[in-house]
Design a protein around this motif. Structure first.
Motif, short mmCIF file in Angstrom:
data_model
loop_
_atom_site.label_atom_id
_atom_site.label_comp_id
_atom_site.label_asym_id
_atom_site.label_seq_id
_atom_site.Cartn_x
_atom_site.Cartn_y
_atom_site.Cartn_z
N GLU A 1 0.83 -1.22 0.00
CA GLU A 1 0.00 0.00 0.00
C GLU A 1 0.86 1.26 0.00
OE1 GLU A 1 -0.50 -2.59 1.92
OE2 GLU A 1 -2.54 -3.30 1.52
N ARG A 2 1.94 1.27 0.78
CA ARG A 2 2.82 2.45 0.80
C ARG A 2 3.51 2.61 -0.55
NH1 ARG A 2 8.11 3.56 1.76
NH2 ARG A 2 8.65 1.47 2.51
N TRP A 3 3.97 1.52 -1.13
CA TRP A 3 4.66 1.60 -2.41
C TRP A 3 3.74 2.11 -3.52
CZ3 TRP A 3 6.88 -4.05 -2.11
CH2 TRP A 3 7.82 -4.11 -1.07
N CYS A 4 2.45 1.76 -3.43
CA CYS A 4 1.50 2.14 -4.47
C CYS A 4 0.86 3.51 -4.22
CB CYS A 4 0.41 1.07 -4.61
SG CYS A 4 1.00 -0.48 -5.32
N ALA A 5 1.15 4.11 -3.08
CA ALA A 5 0.63 5.45 -2.77
C ALA A 5 1.58 6.51 -3.34
CB ALA A 5 0.47 5.62 -1.27
N ASP A 6 1.24 7.77 -3.13
CA ASP A 6 2.14 8.85 -3.51
C ASP A 6 3.36 8.85 -2.59
OD1 ASP A 6 0.34 9.64 -5.44
OD2 ASP A 6 -0.61 11.16 -4.16
N ALA A 7 4.42 9.48 -3.04
CA ALA A 7 5.61 9.63 -2.19
C ALA A 7 5.23 10.36 -0.90
CB ALA A 7 6.68 10.41 -2.94
N ASP A 8 5.72 9.83 0.23
CA ASP A 8 5.40 10.46 1.51
C ASP A 8 6.53 11.42 1.90
OD1 ASP A 8 7.50 8.89 2.50
OD2 ASP A 8 6.16 7.37 3.35
N ALA A 9 6.43 11.97 3.12
CA ALA A 9 7.39 12.98 3.55
C ALA A 9 8.81 12.42 3.63
CB ALA A 9 6.96 13.54 4.92
N VAL A 10 8.95 11.17 4.07
CA VAL A 10 10.28 10.56 4.15
C VAL A 10 10.85 10.38 2.75
CG1 VAL A 10 11.57 8.53 4.87
CG2 VAL A 10 9.76 9.43 6.34
N ASP A 11 10.02 9.88 1.82
CA ASP A 11 10.45 9.75 0.43
C ASP A 11 10.90 11.10 -0.13
OD1 ASP A 11 9.71 7.01 0.36
OD2 ASP A 11 7.67 7.52 -0.27
N SER A 12 10.09 12.12 0.11
CA SER A 12 10.39 13.44 -0.45
C SER A 12 11.71 13.98 0.06
CB SER A 12 9.26 14.42 -0.12
OG SER A 12 8.06 14.04 -0.78
N TRP B 1 21.34 8.33 7.83
CA TRP B 1 20.32 8.98 8.62
C TRP B 1 19.13 8.05 8.83
CZ3 TRP B 1 21.17 9.79 3.52
CH2 TRP B 1 20.07 9.74 2.63
N THR B 2 18.31 8.43 9.80
CA THR B 2 17.09 7.69 10.14
C THR B 2 15.92 8.65 10.05
OG1 THR B 2 18.29 6.21 11.64
CG2 THR B 2 15.90 6.37 11.93
N ALA B 3 14.83 8.17 9.47
CA ALA B 3 13.60 8.96 9.38
C ALA B 3 12.45 8.05 9.77
CB ALA B 3 13.40 9.52 7.98
N GLY B 4 11.87 8.29 10.94
CA GLY B 4 10.85 7.38 11.45
C GLY B 4 11.48 6.02 11.70
N ASP B 5 10.91 4.98 11.13
CA ASP B 5 11.48 3.64 11.29
C ASP B 5 12.26 3.20 10.06
OD1 ASP B 5 9.38 3.38 9.56
OD2 ASP B 5 8.43 1.69 10.58
N ARG B 6 12.66 4.17 9.22
CA ARG B 6 13.41 3.85 8.00
C ARG B 6 14.83 4.42 8.09
NH1 ARG B 6 9.58 5.94 3.25
NH2 ARG B 6 11.18 4.91 1.94
N ARG B 7 15.78 3.67 7.53
CA ARG B 7 17.18 4.07 7.59
C ARG B 7 17.78 4.13 6.19
NH1 ARG B 7 19.54 0.77 12.87
NH2 ARG B 7 17.99 1.57 14.36
N PHE B 8 18.74 5.03 6.03
CA PHE B 8 19.29 5.30 4.71
C PHE B 8 20.80 5.52 4.81
CE2 PHE B 8 14.96 6.83 4.96
CZ PHE B 8 14.38 6.29 3.81
N VAL B 9 21.46 5.21 3.69
CA VAL B 9 22.88 5.45 3.54
C VAL B 9 23.10 6.13 2.19
CG1 VAL B 9 25.13 4.36 3.17
CG2 VAL B 9 23.62 3.51 4.97
N ALA B 10 23.95 7.14 2.18
CA ALA B 10 24.37 7.78 0.93
C ALA B 10 25.85 7.51 0.72
CB ALA B 10 24.08 9.27 0.96
N LEU B 11 26.19 6.96 -0.45
CA LEU B 11 27.57 6.69 -0.82
C LEU B 11 27.89 7.46 -2.10
CD1 LEU B 11 27.55 2.79 -0.41
CD2 LEU B 11 28.34 4.47 1.27
N ARG B 12 29.15 7.82 -2.25
CA ARG B 12 29.55 8.55 -3.45
C ARG B 12 30.70 7.81 -4.13
NH1 ARG B 12 28.01 13.38 -5.16
NH2 ARG B 12 27.14 14.01 -3.14
#
Length: 312
Positions: free
Chosen positions: A106-117, A273-284
């Motif tokens: 359901e989240r994947w099929c919805a619009d981008a949320d604040a964390v996605d943005s 970084w962490t946003a809510g219960d989601r975590r992300f890594v940026a590599l260059r």
């Protein structure tokens, strides 16, 4: 969330100038001129161009042709495809030991949320969304006027991405792709760092796709985990379990992913970084891509939606 598939035989699909535009836009040969996109050519058989994305004007780019990967059964005609068409689950990944991981259909099929943005705000240059699924991130970037292309082995995912206004190509990330070595940002969201079951090999492939100094943004598991396994997509509704064929998958947390990147010559850590219960890594990327395609002829692209013109 989409795993990669190996080489297979399948009907050919054609990417139009709309899909090729994202690759051309990543090419350093573009001089930055812009023009409104024209209408699709009559009889265009492509399923890759969305209504709201970027395109090449005047047909200056060659259409991209490739054998579309058939992909594992779950990505073609099984519960995953059904869930993307309906926009709802429940759907699970099931390991061989019976453990179930809920998939956030359901989240994947919805619009981008604040964390996605917030993630998309970090994107640089032309963006490639690997395992784009139903296309919410591709559609959001296209709506912002960004050059973006989604890639997915699932026909249902590509179709839905187009429906919501994005551009997508049905292909495995390990197959030849447009614009290799020229993308400004590559996204591995929604667990797609697990594609192929080998994060080390996937990281190397990402370095081939990105331009020197390009940005990879990966969403990691919100646990300290480093797991290689085989899974099936399972629909357990109505008291019946429908499953796709098993395929290799990986689950990896931020510490393990950063360790992999640290051991590879291609990467340097940019952020985590962490946003809510989601975590992300940026590599260059820190070295030039060895697989960069030769420069193409200049293309005029548009990051604007079509505009009405006078009848003169």
């Amino acid at each position: 969330m989409t795993p990669a598939s190996g080489p297979t035989t399948a009907p050919r699909i054609r990417a139009t100038a709309a899909a090729a535009a994202a690759a051309a836009a990543a090419d350093g040969g573009s001089d930055g001129e812009y023009a409104p996109p024209g209408p699709p050519a009559p009889g265009d058989e492509s399923v890759t161009g969305g209504a709201g994305g970027n395109t090449i004007a005047d047909g200056e780019a060659e259409a991209v042709s490739a054998d579309a990967p058939q992909g594992p059964a779950w990505a073609v005609s099984d519960p995953y495809a059904t869930a993307l068409r309906t926009g709802r689950g429940p759907l699970y990944l099931r390991r061989t030991d019976g453990w179930l991981l809920p998939l956030e259909v359901e989240r994947w099929c919805a619009d981008a949320d604040a964390v996605d943005s917030a993630v998309l705000d970090r994107c640089e240059g032309a963006v490639l969304d690997v395992g784009c699924g139903p296309g919410r991130l591709v559609a959001e970037l296209a709506a912002r006027g960004r050059t973006v292309l989604g890639v997915d082995v699932s026909e249902a995912a590509v179709t839905r991405t187009i429906t919501v206004g994005g551009q997508a190509l049905r292909r495995s990330v390990f197959d030849p792709l447009p614009g290799e070595g020229r993308w400004g940002t590559v996204l591995l969201m929604d667990g797609n760092v697990g594609i192929g079951g080998d994060p080390r090999a996937l990281l190397h492939r990402m370095s081939q796709l990105l331009a020197p100094g390009g940005l990879l943004i990966a969403e990691t598991v919100p646990l300290d985990v480093d797991e290689r396994t085989r899974v099936q997509v399972v629909d357990v509704t109505h008291g019946q379990a429908r499953t796709g064929d098993p395929f290799p998958w990986a689950r990896i947390g931020t510490p393990a992913l950063l360790q992999l990147a640290d051991r590879a010559a291609e990467w340097r850590a940019e952020a985590q970084w962490t946003a809510g219960d989601r975590r992300f890594v940026a590599l260059r990327t820190c070295t030039a891509s060895s697989s960069a395609e030769p420069p193409k002829s200049r293309a005029v692209i548009s990051s604007q939606r079509p505009r009405k013109t006078s009848a003169d």
